[in-house]
Design an enzyme around this catalytic site. Structure first.
Site, PDB file in Angstrom:
ATOM      1  N   SER A 105      -3.397  -3.307  -0.618  1.00 59.63           N
ATOM      2  CA  SER A 105      -2.310  -4.096  -0.054  1.00 59.63           C
ATOM      3  C   SER A 105      -2.817  -5.468   0.364  1.00 59.63           C
ATOM      4  O   SER A 105      -3.819  -5.575   1.082  1.00 59.63           O
ATOM      5  CB  SER A 105      -1.741  -3.360   1.164  1.00 59.63           C
ATOM      6  OG  SER A 105      -0.733  -4.142   1.759  1.00 59.63           O
ATOM      7  N   CYS A 146       1.948   2.110  12.946  1.00 62.43           N
ATOM      8  CA  CYS A 146       3.064   2.986  12.617  1.00 62.43           C
ATOM      9  C   CYS A 146       3.273   4.064  13.677  1.00 62.43           C
ATOM     10  O   CYS A 146       4.366   4.560  13.839  1.00 62.43           O
ATOM     11  CB  CYS A 146       2.827   3.650  11.270  1.00 62.43           C
ATOM     12  SG  CYS A 146       2.001   2.572  10.121  1.00 62.43           S
ATOM     13  N   THR A 161      12.269  -8.006 -10.837  1.00 59.80           N
ATOM     14  CA  THR A 161      11.611  -9.283 -11.126  1.00 59.80           C
ATOM     15  C   THR A 161      10.329  -9.378 -10.316  1.00 59.80           C
ATOM     16  O   THR A 161      10.328  -9.110  -9.110  1.00 59.80           O
ATOM     17  CB  THR A 161      12.567 -10.445 -10.770  1.00 59.80           C
ATOM     18  OG1 THR A 161      13.757 -10.256 -11.537  1.00 59.80           O
ATOM     19  CG2 THR A 161      11.951 -11.796 -11.085  1.00 59.80           C
ATOM     20  N   GLY A 185       0.804  -1.215   0.000  1.00 53.07           N
ATOM     21  CA  GLY A 185       0.000   0.000   0.000  1.00 53.07           C
ATOM     22  C   GLY A 185       0.839   1.267   0.000  1.00 53.07           C
ATOM     23  O   GLY A 185       0.530   2.240  -0.699  1.00 53.07           O
ATOM     24  N   SER A 186       1.920   1.266   0.773  1.00 49.84           N
ATOM     25  CA  SER A 186       2.749   2.474   0.867  1.00 49.84           C
ATOM     26  C   SER A 186       3.326   2.839  -0.501  1.00 49.84           C
ATOM     27  O   SER A 186       3.280   3.999  -0.918  1.00 49.84           O
ATOM     28  CB  SER A 186       3.897   2.259   1.862  1.00 49.84           C
ATOM     29  OG  SER A 186       3.381   1.968   3.144  1.00 49.84           O
TER      30      SER A 186
HETATM   31  C1  LIG Z   1      -1.588  -0.649   6.043  1.00 44.92           C
HETATM   32  C2  LIG Z   1      -1.950   0.581   5.315  1.00 44.92           C
HETATM   33  C3  LIG Z   1      -1.083   1.153   4.366  1.00 44.92           C
HETATM   34  C4  LIG Z   1       0.286   0.607   4.100  1.00 44.92           C
HETATM   35  O1  LIG Z   1       0.247  -0.590   3.398  1.00 44.92           O
HETATM   36  P1  LIG Z   1       1.584  -1.492   3.356  1.00 44.92           P
HETATM   37  O2  LIG Z   1       1.239  -2.590   2.421  1.00 44.92           O
HETATM   38  O3  LIG Z   1       1.792  -1.972   4.746  1.00 44.92           O
HETATM   39  O4  LIG Z   1       2.674  -0.623   2.841  1.00 44.92           O
HETATM   40  C5  LIG Z   1      -1.502   2.282   3.701  1.00 44.92           C
HETATM   41  N1  LIG Z   1      -2.712   2.819   3.928  1.00 44.92           N
HETATM   42  C6  LIG Z   1      -3.569   2.301   4.818  1.00 44.92           C
HETATM   43  C7  LIG Z   1      -4.894   2.923   5.011  1.00 44.92           C
HETATM   44  C8  LIG Z   1      -3.213   1.174   5.558  1.00 44.92           C
HETATM   45  O5  LIG Z   1      -4.065   0.666   6.451  1.00 44.92           O
END
Ligand SMILES: *Cc1c(COP(=O)(O)O)cnc(C)c1O
Length: 394
Positions: A198, A323, A236, A69-70
Site C-alpha cells: 500500500s 482500525c 479507470t 493493502g486491504s
Molecule cells: C495499513 C495496512 C493494511 C491496509 O492497507 P490500506 O491501504 O489502508 O487498505 C493492511 N495490512 C497492513 C499490515 C497494514 O499495515
C-alpha cells in the site's frame, strides 16, 4: 509536534506529490483511449508497473494495481480460495495477529465452508516455520502470513516460511504493507507467490496499492466492469496515484539501508529510555522488528488516556492499530503474544518517521514517563497493584 504514527499512515513525499500533480494536470487522459494524452497516461501506467516490479524482483505483468493493502489482501486470499476450491482443497493457514483485512476475509471464507488454522505468534511475536510445516495438510490451498506486523513491528522469517510452502506446493501470500519501502523485500529470494502493498505506508498517496501474483496464479476479480488490469480489476486506472506510488517506492528504496540504520538507532534509544519506566515491557522481539517500531505496555494505565495526554504535549502516537483504536477491545495482536487484557489495555505504539532526531526521542521518553506516572496516580488498578491486592504482571 512529533508525528510518531507512521505505521497508520505517512505524509506523502514531495517527489510523489509532484508526480501526482503533474499527471493529474497534464496526463489526464484515459489509458484506454487512442489519442495522445491517453497513450501518455498508458505509458505512465506501464512505467510505474515496470518500476515497481523491478524493486521487488518481479515481472511487470505480475503486478496488479489496487485501491490499497486491504483490497490486495482480499483479492489474494479470494483468488487462492477459488483455486483451492477447484481442486477440492479448502484449508487455509494464517497467523493469529494478521491485519483485519486478512482475518475478516478468512472469517468470511470459514462461513463459506473453508477451514482456517491460525498459527501462534509466541511471546516474541514470531511464527515458527516448523509449526507451519506441521499445520500443512493435503487440502491446504493457501498460507497467508504478514511480512511485518503493523502493531508490534515484528518481522517474520518469511524466506523460511516461503520455503516450507514451496516444499509442499502450497501458495504463499504475505501482507507486506508494513515492510515494503522500509526493509528489503525480494519475492524471488523470499519464496513469495503473492504479496500485498500500500502506497500510503511508504510516503505515497492514499487509496492506491498493488498485488504481486506470481505468473501462473489465476486471479479472481473482485470488481466487475471494464477490461483494465487484464480484466482482473475493472475501473479507470488511478494513474496519478499509481505513478506517485512508483515515485515514492523508488525514493524509499534508493536510501533504504541508510534510513533503516538511522531510524533503528533512534528506535533503540527510545526502547532503552522507556524500559526504565517501572512495570513496563516492550512488545515483540527487540531486534527482529521494523526499524521504526516501538510498542510498549505500561501496567496500571489505559492506553487511550495516555494518547490524549501525549497529544496535548505534541506527540502523535497510537495505542493499537488505527482500525482497532476507538473500540474498547484490547488489541488482538497483544492478546496473541500473550498479554492479558489489563496489560494489553495500557499499550502505546510509536512508529517513528525517517527524520526523527535524538532530541525528539528524548522529548518522547521524558513525556511518556511523566504521563504514565501521572495516570498511575489516580488509577484504581495501580492502587490495587501497589497495595499488594493484585500481583504485578510486568
Ligand atoms: C495499513 C495496512 C493494511 C491496509 O492497507 P490500506 O491501504 O489502508 O487498505 C493492511 N495490512 C497492513 C499490515 C497494514 O499495515
Amino acid at each position: 509536534m512529533i508525528y510518531a504514527d507512521n505505521a497508520a499512515t505517512t505524509r506523502i513525499s514531495d517527489a510523489a506529490l509532484n508526480t501526482f500533480i503533474t499527471l493529474s494536470r497534464d496526463t489526464y487522459g484515459n489509458a484506454s483511449s487512442l489519442y495522445t494524452v491517453g497513450q501518455r497516461a498508458k505509458e505512465a501506467l506501464e512505467q510505474a508497473r515496470a518500476d515497481i516490479a523491478s524493486v521487488i524482483h518481479a515481472e511487470p505483468r505480475e503486478i496488479l494495481f489496487t485501491s490499497g493493502g486491504s483490497e490486495a489482501d482480499n483479492q489474494a486470499i479470494r483468488s487462492a480460495a477459488v483455486l483451492g476450491l477447484s481442486k477440492g482443497k479448502k484449508h487455509i493457514i494464517s497467523s493469529a495477529f494478521e491485519h483485519h483485512a486478512v482475518l475478516h476475509t478468512l472469517n468470511k471464507l470459514e462461513k463459506e465452508g473453508f477451514s482456517v488454522t491460525l498459527l501462534p505468534v509466541h511471546e516474541d511475536g514470531l511464527v515458527r516455520p516448523e509449526e507451519l510445516e506441521d499445520a500443512i495438510r493435503e487440502d491446504t490451498c493457501l498460507v497467508t502470513i504478514m511480512y511485518a506486523n503493523n502493531e508490534i513491528g515484528t518481522i517474520q522469517p518469511i524466506r523460511e516460511l516461503g520455503a516450507v510452502c514451496r516444499k509442499h506446493g502450497v501458495i504463499f501470500h504475505t501482507d507486506a504493507v508494513q515492510a515494503i519501502g522500509h526493509i528489503p523485500v525480494d519475492v524471488e529470494a523470499d519464496n513469495i507467490d503473492m504479496l500485498s502493498a500500500s502506497a500510503h505506508k511508504f510516503h505515497g498517496p492514499k487509496g492506491v496499492g498493488f498485488l504481486y501474483a506470481k505468473k501462473g496464479i489465476r486471479l479472481t476479480n473482485l470488481i466487475e466492469g471494464g477490461a483494465q488490469e487484464r480484466g482482473k480489476r475493472a475501473g479507470t486506472e488511478n494513474i496519478p496515484g499509481i505513478a506517485a506510488m512508483a515515485t515514492a517506492l523508488k525514493e524509499a528504496i534508493a536510501s533504504l539501508s541508510e534510513r533503516a540504520e538511522y531510524v533503528a538507532a533512534r528506535r533503540d534509544r527510545l526502547i532503552a529510555g522507556l524500559s526504565a519506566i517501572p512495570h513496563s515491557a516492550l512488545n515483540g522481539d527487540a531486534t527482529k522488528r521494523l526499524p521504526s517500531n516501538v510498542n510498549f505496555c505500561f501496567e496500571g494505565i489505559e492506553g487511550e488516556s495516555l494518547l490524549l495526554l501525549l497529544d496535548d504535549r505534541g506527540i502523535m502516537a497510537s495505542s493499537g492499530s488505527a482500525c482497532t483504536s476507538g473500540s474498547l477491545d484490547p488489541s488482538h495482536v497483544l492478546l496473541a503474544i500473550g498479554r492479558v487484557h489489563d496489560v494489553a489495555h495500557g499499550s502505546l505504539r510509536l512508529s517513528l518517521g525517517d527524520d526523527i532526531t535524538d532530541d525528539e526521542v528524548d522529548y518522547i521518553i521524558k513525556n511518556v514517563s511523566e504521563v504514565v506516572t501521572y495516570l498511575r496516580g489516580f488509577s484504581p488498578i495501580w492502587r490495587d497493584l501497589t497495595a499488594g491486592k493484585k500481583p504485578f504482571i510486568l
